[in-house]
Design a protein around this motif. Structure first.
Motif, short mmCIF file in Angstrom:
data_model
loop_
_atom_site.label_atom_id
_atom_site.label_comp_id
_atom_site.label_asym_id
_atom_site.label_seq_id
_atom_site.Cartn_x
_atom_site.Cartn_y
_atom_site.Cartn_z
N GLY A 260 3.11 5.87 6.70
CA GLY A 260 1.91 5.09 6.38
C GLY A 260 1.94 4.44 5.01
N ARG A 261 2.55 5.10 4.02
CA ARG A 261 2.49 4.59 2.65
C ARG A 261 3.41 3.40 2.43
NH1 ARG A 261 1.59 7.90 -2.91
NH2 ARG A 261 -0.64 7.69 -2.61
N LEU A 262 4.34 3.17 3.35
CA LEU A 262 5.21 1.99 3.25
C LEU A 262 4.36 0.72 3.25
CD1 LEU A 262 8.12 0.93 3.22
CD2 LEU A 262 8.03 0.89 5.71
N GLN A 263 3.28 0.74 3.99
CA GLN A 263 2.36 -0.41 4.05
C GLN A 263 1.76 -0.68 2.68
OE1 GLN A 263 -1.08 0.43 6.39
NE2 GLN A 263 -2.20 -1.34 5.61
N VAL A 264 1.38 0.38 1.96
CA VAL A 264 0.77 0.23 0.64
C VAL A 264 1.79 -0.32 -0.36
CG1 VAL A 264 -0.50 1.40 -1.20
CG2 VAL A 264 -0.75 2.17 1.17
N LEU A 265 3.00 0.21 -0.31
CA LEU A 265 4.06 -0.26 -1.20
C LEU A 265 4.37 -1.73 -0.94
CD1 LEU A 265 6.18 0.39 -3.35
CD2 LEU A 265 7.71 1.13 -1.51
N ALA A 266 4.45 -2.10 0.32
CA ALA A 266 4.73 -3.50 0.68
C ALA A 266 3.60 -4.41 0.21
CB ALA A 266 4.92 -3.61 2.19
N ALA A 267 2.36 -3.95 0.35
CA ALA A 267 1.21 -4.75 -0.11
C ALA A 267 1.27 -4.96 -1.63
CB ALA A 267 -0.09 -4.06 0.29
N PHE A 268 1.67 -3.92 -2.36
CA PHE A 268 1.77 -4.02 -3.82
C PHE A 268 2.81 -5.08 -4.21
CE2 PHE A 268 3.41 -2.68 -7.97
CZ PHE A 268 2.23 -2.56 -8.69
N VAL A 269 3.99 -5.02 -3.57
CA VAL A 269 5.05 -6.00 -3.85
C VAL A 269 4.59 -7.40 -3.46
CG1 VAL A 269 7.38 -6.71 -3.23
CG2 VAL A 269 6.87 -4.28 -3.58
N ASN A 270 3.91 -7.52 -2.32
CA ASN A 270 3.39 -8.80 -1.86
C ASN A 270 2.40 -9.38 -2.86
OD1 ASN A 270 2.82 -10.99 -0.22
ND2 ASN A 270 1.39 -9.88 1.07
N GLY A 271 1.52 -8.52 -3.39
CA GLY A 271 0.53 -8.96 -4.37
C GLY A 271 1.17 -9.46 -5.65
N ILE A 272 2.19 -8.74 -6.14
CA ILE A 272 2.89 -9.15 -7.35
C ILE A 272 3.56 -10.51 -7.15
CG2 ILE A 272 4.87 -8.63 -8.85
CD1 ILE A 272 2.53 -6.87 -9.49
N ALA A 273 4.11 -10.72 -5.96
CA ALA A 273 4.84 -11.95 -5.67
C ALA A 273 3.95 -13.19 -5.67
CB ALA A 273 5.54 -11.83 -4.32
N LEU A 274 2.64 -13.00 -5.52
CA LEU A 274 1.72 -14.15 -5.49
C LEU A 274 1.60 -14.83 -6.86
CD1 LEU A 274 -1.23 -12.79 -3.30
CD2 LEU A 274 0.65 -14.27 -2.60
N PHE A 275 1.77 -14.05 -7.93
CA PHE A 275 1.55 -14.61 -9.27
C PHE A 275 2.59 -15.67 -9.64
CE2 PHE A 275 -0.74 -10.54 -9.51
CZ PHE A 275 -1.97 -11.00 -9.94
N PRO A 276 3.89 -15.46 -9.42
CA PRO A 276 4.84 -16.54 -9.72
C PRO A 276 4.57 -17.82 -8.93
CG PRO A 276 6.00 -14.46 -9.38
CD PRO A 276 4.58 -14.23 -8.99
N ILE A 277 4.12 -17.67 -7.68
CA ILE A 277 3.79 -18.85 -6.87
C ILE A 277 2.64 -19.63 -7.53
CG2 ILE A 277 2.87 -19.64 -4.65
CD1 ILE A 277 4.31 -17.29 -3.34
N ALA A 278 1.60 -18.91 -7.95
CA ALA A 278 0.44 -19.55 -8.58
C ALA A 278 0.84 -20.22 -9.89
CB ALA A 278 -0.67 -18.52 -8.82
N ILE A 279 1.69 -19.55 -10.68
CA ILE A 279 2.12 -20.11 -11.96
C ILE A 279 2.94 -21.39 -11.73
CG2 ILE A 279 3.60 -19.72 -13.98
CD1 ILE A 279 2.76 -16.74 -13.78
N TRP A 280 3.84 -21.36 -10.74
CA TRP A 280 4.65 -22.55 -10.45
C TRP A 280 3.76 -23.73 -10.08
CZ3 TRP A 280 5.02 -25.39 -5.91
CH2 TRP A 280 5.97 -26.41 -5.92
#
Length: 307
Positions: free
Chosen positions: A89-109
């Motif tokens: 179950g916690r794999l989902q949480v870890l993946a969500a965390f990585v997904n959330g971090i990845a949004l910031f470089p997209i926004a900055i670009w």
């Protein structure tokens, strides 16, 4: 922890049909979003529209979110084993965390690119921008209602629907840019509205990262006041004289855990006290699994100076 495993199995059996329905729904939604995302990237490059590319960037996050939700729904069916005693179950949480971090470089670009385009305006094909954005809006609406129309209360479905709902705003911004360019020829509206999309993406990233990080840090559930737990147990369960070493945390965003020490009257029945405490923790505080250590005298941990 047989009580916990039994409960998990019961829920799993009860929702087996829903899980398969959710998998199909998520897979279909991911296919729709992923396919149009590629079309929007091509359209953004062809039309010269940053707003379309920004919206495509947001759709990338939608696609990843839907794909992760699909994988999490599948993995949730895998049983716990000797190494992963709580399952996957916690794999989902870890993946969500990585997904959330990845949004910031997209926004900055997007913001950096918008600044360059405002400084040096580039031609934008307004009609092509409008048509592709309108199709994108239709795709998002269909996907949203396909997910939102589910009778199941699965958190993955709700999160995916919320993500797609956010992308609706990106499509609306791109449509607005297309209309302004077609009617006035003012191309700076395109990078300006792309900044709005970037802000939406950054906010989504902040929210996802914050919520997932809270779970990964094993923090107490937001809705539970830890300080209220000991007095509630002492006041409502007669034999309990003191409660301490209370720890509350979330294993996933859907499963809450607790451990605590309870000192009870020497003549009381420990088994009954444990059962009553677990029932109270479930009904009053919504804790799925509570581990209780019963004491009849001074706490051994306190005697050793542990608290």
């Amino acid at each position: 922890m047989p009580d916990h495993d039994h409960s998990h199995g019961h829920v799993h059996g009860h929702s087996h049909g829903h899980a398969h329905g959710n998998e199909r729904r998520l897979l279909f939604a991911a296919a729709i979003i992923g396919g149009f995302m590629l079309a929007e990237v091509a359209g953004g490059i062809a039309s010269g529209s940053l707003a379309l590319l920004a919206d495509a960037g947001h759709m990338v996050t939608d696609f990843i979110s839907l794909a992760l939700a699909f994988m999490a729904t599948r993995l949730a069916r895998k049983p716990a084993d000797g190494v992963r005693t709580y399952g996957y179950g916690r794999l989902q949480v870890l993946a969500a965390f990585v997904n959330g971090i990845a949004l910031f470089p997209i926004a900055i670009w997007i913001v950096v690119e918008a600044w360059h385009r405002i400084s040096s305006p580039q031609p934008v094909a307004g009609t092509m921008l409008f048509v592709i954005a309108a199709i994108g809006l239709a795709v998002n609406v269909v996907t949203f209602f396909m997910l939102h129309g589910s009778d199941d209360k699965d958190v993955n479905i709700r999160a995916a629907a919320a993500h797609v709902a956010g992308d609706l705003l990106g499509s609306v911004a791109a449509i607005a840019a297309g209309i302004v360019i077609m009617t006035t020829g003012w191309t700076p509206i395109d990078p300006l509205l792309s900044v709005v999309v970037a802000a939406i993406i950054a906010y989504s990233g902040y929210k996802v990262t914050k919520d997932a990080g809270h779970v990964l840090l094993e923090a107490a559930p937001f809705e539970i006041d830890r300080a209220a737990v000991p007095p509630a147990i002492v006041s409502e369960i007669g034999p309990v004289e003191d409660v301490h070493h209370v720890h509350l945390w979330m294993l996933t965003d859907r499963m809450t855990m607790a451990t605590l020490h309870a000192r009870i009257d020497r003549n009381a029945d420990a088994g009954n006290a444990i059962a009553e405490i677990k029932t109270l923790m479930k009904t009053r505080f919504g804790i799925d699994h509570t581990t209780v250590e019963i004491e009849f005298g001074e706490c051994a941990d306190r005697a050793k100076g542990h608290g």
